[in-house]
Design a protein around this motif. Structure first.
Motif, short mmCIF file in Angstrom:
data_model
loop_
_atom_site.label_atom_id
_atom_site.label_comp_id
_atom_site.label_asym_id
_atom_site.label_seq_id
_atom_site.Cartn_x
_atom_site.Cartn_y
_atom_site.Cartn_z
N GLN A 53 -19.56 -38.62 -8.50
CA GLN A 53 -18.74 -39.37 -7.55
C GLN A 53 -19.02 -40.87 -7.58
O GLN A 53 -18.10 -41.67 -7.44
CB GLN A 53 -18.98 -38.83 -6.13
CG GLN A 53 -18.48 -37.41 -5.92
CD GLN A 53 -16.97 -37.32 -6.01
OE1 GLN A 53 -16.26 -38.12 -5.42
NE2 GLN A 53 -16.47 -36.35 -6.77
N HIS A 54 -20.27 -41.29 -7.75
CA HIS A 54 -20.59 -42.71 -7.64
C HIS A 54 -21.56 -43.14 -8.74
O HIS A 54 -22.71 -43.52 -8.46
CB HIS A 54 -21.19 -43.02 -6.26
CG HIS A 54 -20.34 -42.58 -5.12
ND1 HIS A 54 -19.13 -43.16 -4.83
CD2 HIS A 54 -20.52 -41.59 -4.21
CE1 HIS A 54 -18.59 -42.56 -3.79
NE2 HIS A 54 -19.41 -41.60 -3.39
N PRO A 55 -21.14 -43.10 -10.02
CA PRO A 55 -22.07 -43.50 -11.08
C PRO A 55 -22.32 -45.01 -11.07
O PRO A 55 -21.43 -45.80 -10.77
CB PRO A 55 -21.33 -43.08 -12.35
CG PRO A 55 -19.89 -43.09 -11.97
CD PRO A 55 -19.83 -42.68 -10.54
N ALA A 70 -12.05 -53.62 -8.93
CA ALA A 70 -10.93 -52.86 -9.46
C ALA A 70 -10.71 -51.60 -8.63
O ALA A 70 -11.67 -50.90 -8.26
CB ALA A 70 -11.20 -52.48 -10.92
N TYR A 71 -9.45 -51.36 -8.32
CA TYR A 71 -9.07 -50.15 -7.58
C TYR A 71 -8.06 -49.37 -8.41
O TYR A 71 -7.11 -49.94 -8.96
CB TYR A 71 -8.46 -50.50 -6.23
CG TYR A 71 -8.00 -49.29 -5.45
CD1 TYR A 71 -8.92 -48.44 -4.84
CD2 TYR A 71 -6.64 -48.98 -5.35
CE1 TYR A 71 -8.50 -47.32 -4.13
CE2 TYR A 71 -6.21 -47.87 -4.64
CZ TYR A 71 -7.15 -47.03 -4.04
OH TYR A 71 -6.74 -45.92 -3.34
N ASN A 103 -8.86 -41.30 -6.52
CA ASN A 103 -8.83 -42.69 -6.05
C ASN A 103 -10.24 -43.26 -6.10
O ASN A 103 -11.17 -42.65 -5.54
CB ASN A 103 -8.30 -42.75 -4.61
CG ASN A 103 -6.95 -42.07 -4.46
OD1 ASN A 103 -6.07 -42.23 -5.31
ND2 ASN A 103 -6.78 -41.29 -3.41
N GLU A 104 -10.39 -44.39 -6.76
CA GLU A 104 -11.74 -44.95 -6.87
C GLU A 104 -11.71 -46.47 -6.85
O GLU A 104 -10.74 -47.11 -7.27
CB GLU A 104 -12.41 -44.45 -8.14
CG GLU A 104 -11.66 -44.68 -9.43
CD GLU A 104 -12.37 -44.05 -10.61
OE1 GLU A 104 -13.17 -44.77 -11.25
OE2 GLU A 104 -12.16 -42.85 -10.87
N PHE A 105 -12.82 -47.02 -6.35
CA PHE A 105 -12.99 -48.46 -6.22
C PHE A 105 -14.28 -48.84 -6.92
O PHE A 105 -15.34 -48.25 -6.64
CB PHE A 105 -13.05 -48.83 -4.73
CG PHE A 105 -13.17 -50.30 -4.47
CD1 PHE A 105 -12.05 -51.13 -4.58
CD2 PHE A 105 -14.38 -50.87 -4.14
CE1 PHE A 105 -12.16 -52.48 -4.34
CE2 PHE A 105 -14.49 -52.22 -3.91
CZ PHE A 105 -13.37 -53.04 -4.00
N ASN A 106 -14.19 -49.77 -7.90
CA ASN A 106 -15.34 -50.15 -8.71
C ASN A 106 -15.63 -51.64 -8.60
O ASN A 106 -14.71 -52.45 -8.50
CB ASN A 106 -15.08 -49.80 -10.18
CG ASN A 106 -15.05 -48.30 -10.43
OD1 ASN A 106 -16.08 -47.66 -10.51
ND2 ASN A 106 -13.84 -47.75 -10.55
N MET A 157 -18.00 -47.76 -6.08
CA MET A 157 -18.29 -47.94 -4.66
C MET A 157 -17.70 -46.83 -3.80
O MET A 157 -18.27 -46.45 -2.77
CB MET A 157 -17.74 -49.30 -4.20
CG MET A 157 -18.17 -50.47 -5.06
SD MET A 157 -19.93 -50.83 -4.93
CE MET A 157 -20.01 -51.41 -3.24
N LEU A 158 -16.54 -46.34 -4.21
CA LEU A 158 -15.84 -45.34 -3.40
C LEU A 158 -15.01 -44.48 -4.32
O LEU A 158 -14.30 -44.99 -5.19
CB LEU A 158 -14.94 -46.02 -2.36
CG LEU A 158 -14.06 -45.11 -1.51
CD1 LEU A 158 -14.92 -44.24 -0.61
CD2 LEU A 158 -13.07 -45.94 -0.68
#
Length: 905
Positions: free
Chosen positions: A820-822, A765-766, A784-787, A810-811
């Motif tokens: 930032q990256h849980p 998911a982005y 903006n995040e990428f999971n 991831m990002l």
């Protein structure tokens, strides 16, 4: 003479020529056009075809005994002998009810094609075509059926349109609760699933395929499972003083239904939402979105409800009573920023709120139908009491440096009622008349205090204080009648005329009295409000729809709306009146080749009317520090909306696709002009809001979804996307400013069961949220995040099941604070026990690594807020649940069964 009289006697005994009329309907009571009807007897052999309304007519039948045969595609042939020993010139036969050809008759099974089957306005799915695991619920089966989707909030939709109500063998399932039906009903009792395209009000069939529709889910059970009782007992305890308990009992047999339930729970607040894990918590293959509220505190809930429904002749009725009590102590810490022409105002807010709310709700409902008439009425009465206390500390910087300490306390009583009644006339004819009557009232009576201390450099002594006593008395009354007349001509043209007059009256009184130690309490008339508003509205619309072969339709119409408002403000010695009228055109084009495919394009214009408060030129204090000043020269705002929507099921490859594009353009919209007034002596800031007309502003949206089931591999693939671009306008100190907003959500998911002992669901998911404000050039707000997400269930021997879910960021690129990256991992192990395996014991660990503390971000047109969530996000639970259910043959199962699952008396 004698010879002339002799033959008179046998002539009188001869059977006269008679007319035989009838109607052909399906099992849901809807007429079937173009059915072949054959009448045979020793003297007759006649053939006709039913009209567009299912009616057939034999004008000259010579025999009193005859046989009627009816044949129509997708329905079982009908054949019946009639023995009518009378000499009436016109005979009206009872309705001929056609059964689906895809049913089981005694011990003869008819093989069907797998996948959805179209039956006019009904789409059917056979449960035997879809494989689910033991103990599966209806929602598990629907996930495997083409076109169904359940979002993260539990809303069920079919082909991109929401399902409005649920039926159980043709009877409304406990007030039509869709979410309860798909979660409670076991999959192994289901024979068929039907999706019915009803008219927009849900009272019956549509007059044409292009008419606006609502969707109903009908669960047709196996005949020996057509009535049931469902019980539930659950208990839960955990760390952080968590507990939950509840009991419920529900019974359904046609329209005879009753339910009892009670529950209570306690849980801490401020923890980010997390994936439910395990059967008891409602774990599914979908991935829920992050969110939450507050930074800490504790929430307690207790509720109870009772429901009873039954029939009395043609009347179906229901009664509900519920009581709910909530006690919430919440803590919130947030960073926010508002943009002004003079600069930005930054706030660091810490707030504690203690809120107690109690509500009682009584609901009575009734519905009935006879011939061409149907009615549905619902009446609800509510009594609520709300007690609220809050203490806040706000440190402000930027255009003003200060510290504010605020306390607020109110106690409010809120009685209300709501009445809704829908009357439908001529339900089986080419003309339909809907009359909707609605009435509502809401009263709010309360009293409290509002205290604000403002500090400058010295935080031990306030530079200014304002202590107010408040008295509130608000009342709103609304009454409306909506009359809609629809006429269909030869299945080609549909005419719709709607008139919906309404009247609303409201009183809004808010007196503010200032308290100064050693002085008498003084009423502040400038800060007090007493508005008395009366509004009349008369919209009238007319549209014409042309249908070409029931596949292509063009609708052209428009609405003319008249509005009149009058407001009195006694404290401000002001009377205001306004009268406006506007014509709003609309056009729509639809292509509907089948129930599994459609394409539509539409345009319509909306009007936004200025309220009298926006026209009021005298100061109106929303709070002691926020004043609104209207503009008497405001004109109506207009919005043009364009929409293109398509859905299609590719049956050969098993892919369902849906997409929608929408565009809105604002013309002459009503915008706020914000000014800031800073008092350097009292260290306070006051905002003044004026209203202006402005041109421009738009919003563009794109939604799309693709899904595919692979039954042989027991796999489901899904792609979802959402894009949004928007330009929002506002004023700051007379200067027009803009906010550019861009949002994009994209996800791809796969769920599969490679072996009998393993279920897996994965997703990528982005999410992108971007906001650029002209008052802060070169400083965009973005997140903006990428999971990557995964869920798994391992089925072990002895009815033991192990579940796990993980979400890894991831990002992440963000202008906001936060982890930032849980990596969030949840797991449980559970076991079924008792003879029927309907009891479960479960041990749960949530957020094993204690990293689920991402911040809650909200972007607005003029700024943003960033709330801090609790760091204590890891907790453990011990759960116990028992779900005994018993489904048997309905007590009314004495006659033949209709296609909707109900039984003929």
């Amino acid at each position: 003479m004698l010879l002339a009289q002799i033959p008179q006697k046998p002539v009188a005994r001869q059977l006269p020529v008679r007319r035989v009329n009838g109607i052909v309907r399906d099992s849901l009571g809807r007429s079937i056009p173009a059915a072949a009807v054959r009448l045979t007897s020793s003297k007759d052999t006649l053939h006709v075809v039913t009209s567009e309304y299912g009616v057939f007519n034999f004008p000259a039948v010579r025999s009193e005994s005859f046989t009627i045969e009816v044949q129509v595609m997708s329905y079982r042939p009908y054949r019946k002998k009639y023995f009518l020993n009378d000499t009436r010139p016109i005979l009206v036969l009872p309705p001929v009810v056609m059964g689906s050809s895809l049913v089981q008759l005694k011990e003869v099974s008819v093989t069907t094609t797998k996948g959805p089957q179209e039956r006019g306005d009904t789409t059917e799915f056979w449960a035997k075509d879809y494989i689910v695991r033991d103990y599966a619920r209806l929602e598990d089966m629907l996930k495997k059926m083409e076109g169904f989707n359940t979002d993260a909030n539990g809303q069920l939709s079919y082909q991109g349109k929401p399902i409005s109500r649920a039926l159980f063998n043709g009877a409304k399932y406990f007030d039509g609760d869709v979410a309860a039906a798909i979660k409670e009903l076991p999959a192994d009792i289901v024979e068929r699933i039907q999706v019915i395209q009803d008219n927009e009000s849900g009272t019956g069939r549509r007059l044409s395929a292009s008419e606006a529709s609502s969707q109903t889910l009908n669960v047709v059970t196996k005949a020996d499972k057509s009535a049931g009782r469902m019980y539930q007992v659950n208990a839960e305890g955990g760390t952080q003083d968590r507990y939950k308990g509840g009991v419920s009992a529900r019974s359904i047999d046609g329209w005879k239904q009753w339910s009892l339930s009670a529950s209570a729970n306690q849980e801490p607040q401020g923890i980010m939402n997390n994936e439910p894990i395990g059967t008891i918590s409602g774990m599914g293959t979908l991935f829920s979105s992050l969110g939450g509220g507050g930074s800490g505190g504790m929430l307690k809930n207790a509720s109870a409800q009772v429901h009873y429904g039954n029939t009395f002749g043609k009347l179906k009725f229901g009664a509900d009573y519920s009581i709910h009590r909530l006690h919430s102590v919440s803590e919130m810490e947030a960073f926010s920023e508002e943009f002004y022409k003079e600069g930005s105002l930054k706030r660091n807010t810490k707030r504690t709120t203690d809120n107690t709310m109690t509500s009682h709700v009584v609901t009575l409902s009734a519905s009935a139908s006879k011939g061409d008439f149907s009615m549905m009425t619902t009446a609800t009465a509510t009594m609520s009491r709300n007690e609220n206390k809050s203490n806040s500390e706000i440190r402000q910087s930027g255009i003003l440096e200060n510290l504010q300490r605020m306390s607020l306390g109110t106690a409010t009583d809120m009685p209300s009622y709501n009445l809704y009644s829908l009357l439908t006339f001529f339900t089986s004819r080419k003309v339909r008349l809907n009359v909707t009557i609605s009435s509502s009232s809401r009263t709010t009576k309360g009293a409290g205090h509002d205290n604000t201390d403002t500090y400058g450099a010295d935080i031990t002594k306030p530079d200014s204080s304002l202590y107010l006593l408040q008295l509130q008395n608000n009342n709103t009354l609304f009454n409306a009648v909506d009359v809609a007349l629809t006429h269909s001509w030869r299945n080609k043209l549909t005419f719709l005329l709607k008139v919906a007059p309404s009247i609303s009256k409201s009183t809004d009184i808010n007196y503010r009295d200032q308290v100064i130690p050693g002085q008498e309490v003084k009423r502040l008339n400038d800060l007090s409000n007493d508005n008395m508003l009366t509004g009349y509205r008369l919209p009238a619309s007319f549209s014409v729809t042309y249908d070409y072969h029931q596949k292509i339709s063009v609708e052209v119409g428009g609405r003319y709306e008249i509005n009149w408002q009058h407001m009195r403000l006694p404290l401000k010695e002001l009377d205001l009146s306004t009268q406006t009228g506007a014509f709003l055109p609309a056009i729509a084009v639809k292509y509907i080749p089948s129930t599994v495919a459609n394409l539509s394009a539409s345009f319509n214009r909306d009007v936004n009317l200025p309220t009298l408060l926006q026209l009021n030129t005298k100061p109106y204090y929303a709070t002691p520090f926020d004043v609104v000043i209207g503009n008497k020269d405001l004109t109506n705002g207009l919005v043009d909306n364009w929409r293109l929507r398509a859905t299609y099921t590719f049956r050969k490859v098993g892919i369902f696709a849906t997409g929608e594009v929408a565009y809105s353009q604002n013309y002459n919209s009503i915008g706020a002009n914000r000014l800031v007034r800073i008092d350097t002596v009292t260290k306070t800031i006051r905002t003044e809001t004026y209203y202006l007309n402005m041109k421009g502003g738009n919003n563009k949206n794109l939604n799309y979804s693709l899904s595919k089931n692979l039954p042989g591999m027991n796999t489901t693939l899904k792609l979802d996307g959402f894009w949004s671009w928007g330009k929002q306008l506002y004023f700051a100190d007379g200067s027009q400013e803009t906010t550019l907003q861009r949002n994009w959500n994209q996800s791809i998911m796969a769920s599969f069961s490679p072996w009998k002992w393993l279920d897996i669901a994965t997703a990528l998911a982005y999410r992108s949220d971007n906001n650029e404000n002209s008052l802060q050039p070169g400083r965009p707000l973005y997140n903006n995040e990428f999971n990557a997400l995964i869920k798994g269930a391992v089925f072990l021997p002895a009815d033991i099941k192990f579940n796990v879910s993980a979400r890894q960021n991831m990002l992440r690129a963000s202008s906001f604070l936060g982890n930032q990256h849980p990596l969030v991992i949840n797991a449980n192990i559970e076991k079924r026990f008792l003879k029927k395996k309907d009891a479960i014991i479960s041990f749960v660990v949530m957020d094993a690594l204690q990293q689920n503390n991402n911040n809650m971000i909200a972007q607005t047109v003029t700024g943003y807020s960033n709330a801090v969530s609790s760091m204590e996000s890891r907790y453990f639970l011990l759960q116990l649940a028992w779900y005994p259910q018993q489904f048997t043959r309905s007590k009314s199962a004495k006659g033949a069964r209709r296609g909707d699952g109900s039984f003929v008396p």
